[in-house]
Design a protein around this motif. Structure first.
Motif, PDB file in Angstrom:
ATOM      1  N   ARG A  35     -24.522  -5.202 -74.896  1.00 35.81           N
ATOM      2  CA  ARG A  35     -24.291  -3.816 -75.322  1.00 35.81           C
ATOM      3  C   ARG A  35     -24.038  -3.713 -76.818  1.00 35.81           C
ATOM      4  N   THR A  36     -23.558  -4.770 -77.438  1.00 38.90           N
ATOM      5  CA  THR A  36     -23.241  -4.746 -78.863  1.00 38.90           C
ATOM      6  C   THR A  36     -24.422  -5.175 -79.721  1.00 38.90           C
ATOM      7  N   THR A  37     -25.556  -5.399 -79.102  1.00 44.42           N
ATOM      8  CA  THR A  37     -26.754  -5.827 -79.825  1.00 44.42           C
ATOM      9  C   THR A  37     -27.832  -4.755 -79.685  1.00 44.42           C
ATOM     10  N   ALA A  38     -28.886  -4.928 -80.425  1.00 42.47           N
ATOM     11  CA  ALA A  38     -30.021  -4.007 -80.306  1.00 42.47           C
ATOM     12  C   ALA A  38     -30.637  -4.072 -78.913  1.00 42.47           C
ATOM     13  N   LEU A  39     -30.503  -5.209 -78.241  1.00 43.30           N
ATOM     14  CA  LEU A  39     -31.064  -5.349 -76.895  1.00 43.30           C
ATOM     15  C   LEU A  39     -30.410  -4.400 -75.899  1.00 43.30           C
ATOM     16  N   GLY A  40     -29.164  -4.033 -76.144  1.00 42.74           N
ATOM     17  CA  GLY A  40     -28.476  -3.098 -75.257  1.00 42.74           C
ATOM     18  C   GLY A  40     -29.185  -1.759 -75.171  1.00 42.74           C
ATOM     19  N   THR A  41     -29.849  -1.385 -76.249  1.00 49.69           N
ATOM     20  CA  THR A  41     -30.617  -0.138 -76.291  1.00 49.69           C
ATOM     21  C   THR A  41     -32.090  -0.368 -76.003  1.00 49.69           C
ATOM     22  N   SER A  42     -32.644  -1.418 -76.588  1.00 48.26           N
ATOM     23  CA  SER A  42     -34.097  -1.607 -76.495  1.00 48.26           C
ATOM     24  C   SER A  42     -34.557  -2.095 -75.119  1.00 48.26           C
ATOM     25  N   LEU A  43     -33.783  -2.914 -74.441  1.00 48.46           N
ATOM     26  CA  LEU A  43     -34.211  -3.395 -73.116  1.00 48.46           C
ATOM     27  C   LEU A  43     -34.463  -2.255 -72.132  1.00 48.46           C
ATOM     28  N   PRO A  44     -33.514  -1.320 -71.958  1.00 48.94           N
ATOM     29  CA  PRO A  44     -33.794  -0.217 -71.026  1.00 48.94           C
ATOM     30  C   PRO A  44     -35.011   0.615 -71.442  1.00 48.94           C
ATOM     31  N   LEU A  45     -35.183   0.827 -72.742  1.00 45.25           N
ATOM     32  CA  LEU A  45     -36.341   1.593 -73.210  1.00 45.25           C
ATOM     33  C   LEU A  45     -37.639   0.856 -72.952  1.00 45.25           C
ATOM     34  N   GLU A  46     -37.660  -0.437 -73.217  1.00 42.40           N
ATOM     35  CA  GLU A  46     -38.871  -1.223 -72.998  1.00 42.40           C
ATOM     36  C   GLU A  46     -39.207  -1.336 -71.516  1.00 42.40           C
ATOM     37  N   ILE A  47     -38.189  -1.424 -70.674  1.00 43.41           N
ATOM     38  CA  ILE A  47     -38.417  -1.428 -69.222  1.00 43.41           C
ATOM     39  C   ILE A  47     -39.078  -0.107 -68.821  1.00 43.41           C
ATOM     40  N   TYR A  48     -38.559   0.991 -69.356  1.00 42.31           N
ATOM     41  CA  TYR A  48     -39.124   2.305 -69.053  1.00 42.31           C
ATOM     42  C   TYR A  48     -40.593   2.379 -69.479  1.00 42.31           C
ATOM     43  N   VAL A  49     -40.892   1.947 -70.714  1.00 44.32           N
ATOM     44  CA  VAL A  49     -42.266   2.001 -71.217  1.00 44.32           C
ATOM     45  C   VAL A  49     -43.169   1.095 -70.383  1.00 44.32           C
ATOM     46  N   LEU A  50     -42.673  -0.100 -70.039  1.00 42.63           N
ATOM     47  CA  LEU A  50     -43.466  -1.007 -69.205  1.00 42.63           C
ATOM     48  C   LEU A  50     -43.795  -0.362 -67.866  1.00 42.63           C
ATOM     49  N   CYS A  51     -42.825   0.289 -67.257  1.00 39.19           N
ATOM     50  CA  CYS A  51     -43.075   0.972 -65.978  1.00 39.19           C
ATOM     51  C   CYS A  51     -44.120   2.071 -66.149  1.00 39.19           C
ATOM     52  N   GLU A  52     -44.062   2.805 -67.256  1.00 37.36           N
ATOM     53  CA  GLU A  52     -45.052   3.847 -67.515  1.00 37.36           C
ATOM     54  C   GLU A  52     -46.448   3.248 -67.655  1.00 37.36           C
ATOM     55  N   VAL A  53     -46.553   2.118 -68.353  1.00 37.51           N
ATOM     56  CA  VAL A  53     -47.843   1.453 -68.522  1.00 37.51           C
ATOM     57  C   VAL A  53     -48.376   0.993 -67.173  1.00 37.51           C
ATOM     58  N   LEU A  54     -47.515   0.343 -66.384  1.00 33.76           N
ATOM     59  CA  LEU A  54     -47.947  -0.147 -65.075  1.00 33.76           C
ATOM     60  C   LEU A  54     -48.294   1.004 -64.132  1.00 33.76           C
ATOM     61  N   ASN A  55     -47.515   2.076 -64.184  1.00 41.17           N
ATOM     62  CA  ASN A  55     -47.804   3.238 -63.347  1.00 41.17           C
ATOM     63  C   ASN A  55     -49.119   3.899 -63.758  1.00 41.17           C
ATOM     64  N   GLN A  56     -49.421   3.868 -65.042  1.00 45.56           N
ATOM     65  CA  GLN A  56     -50.698   4.401 -65.537  1.00 45.56           C
ATOM     66  C   GLN A  56     -51.864   3.670 -64.874  1.00 45.56           C
ATOM     67  N   GLY A  57     -51.649   2.371 -64.611  1.00 43.27           N
ATOM     68  CA  GLY A  57     -52.698   1.573 -63.996  1.00 43.27           C
ATOM     69  C   GLY A  57     -52.720   1.634 -62.483  1.00 43.27           C
TER      70      GLY A  57
END
Length: 144
Positions: free
Chosen positions: A28-50
């Motif tokens: 939570r104290t690193t950039a990963l605390g914010t970027s991981l949930p966002l990247e998971i969301y984007v990955l799901c959008e990409v996979l759902n697109q397919g």
């Protein structure tokens, strides 16, 4: 690292990240605390697109576990979908920034998770060696 290597390491990278979170590594104290949930969301959008069917109901770092659980339930279908997206040189998807190649969106996510797993491994090693935390708790003085 080439795209096939990122693809082959994807499941392992997610497991490394999830294992570190479950072991109590504070992201939570690193950039990963914010970027991981966002990247998971984007990955799901990409996979759902397919054609995949990922649905996220959690927030924050809990998304990593939720994604991994859904990924493991439909592992072979998801891997086939990833391979299909990587092989498709013409598929586009709409983003807030405009239209982008679905393949490029997937490659960027695979690269991100590879780098995130590497960072998590470094953080776990530092923690195991007793390195001090790299952030200051508000209201505390810094020792000199």
């Amino acid at each position: 690292m080439e795209v096939p290597a990122y693809y082959q390491q994807f499941e392992r990278n997610i497991e490394i990240i999830l294992d570190a979170i479950q072991a109590g590594l504070d992201l939570r104290t690193t950039a990963l605390g914010t970027s991981l949930p966002l990247e998971i969301y984007v990955l799901c959008e990409v996979l759902n697109q397919g054609g995949a069917h990922f649905t996220l109901t959690t927030e924050g770092l809990a998304r990593v576990e939720e994604f991994q659980r859904q990924y493991m339930q439909h592992e072979s279908e998801t891997e086939a979908e990833m391979k299909r997206i990587l092989d498709d040189k013409k598929s586009f998807m709409r983003t807030p920034e405009g239209r982008v190649l679905t393949k490029e969106m997937l490659i960027r996510r695979l690269e991100f998770f590879n780098e995130a797993a590497r960072q998590v491994n470094v953080m776990r090693t530092q923690s195991a060696l007793g390195s001090p935390t790299q952030y200051q708790v508000p209201g505390t003085a810094v020792a000199r």
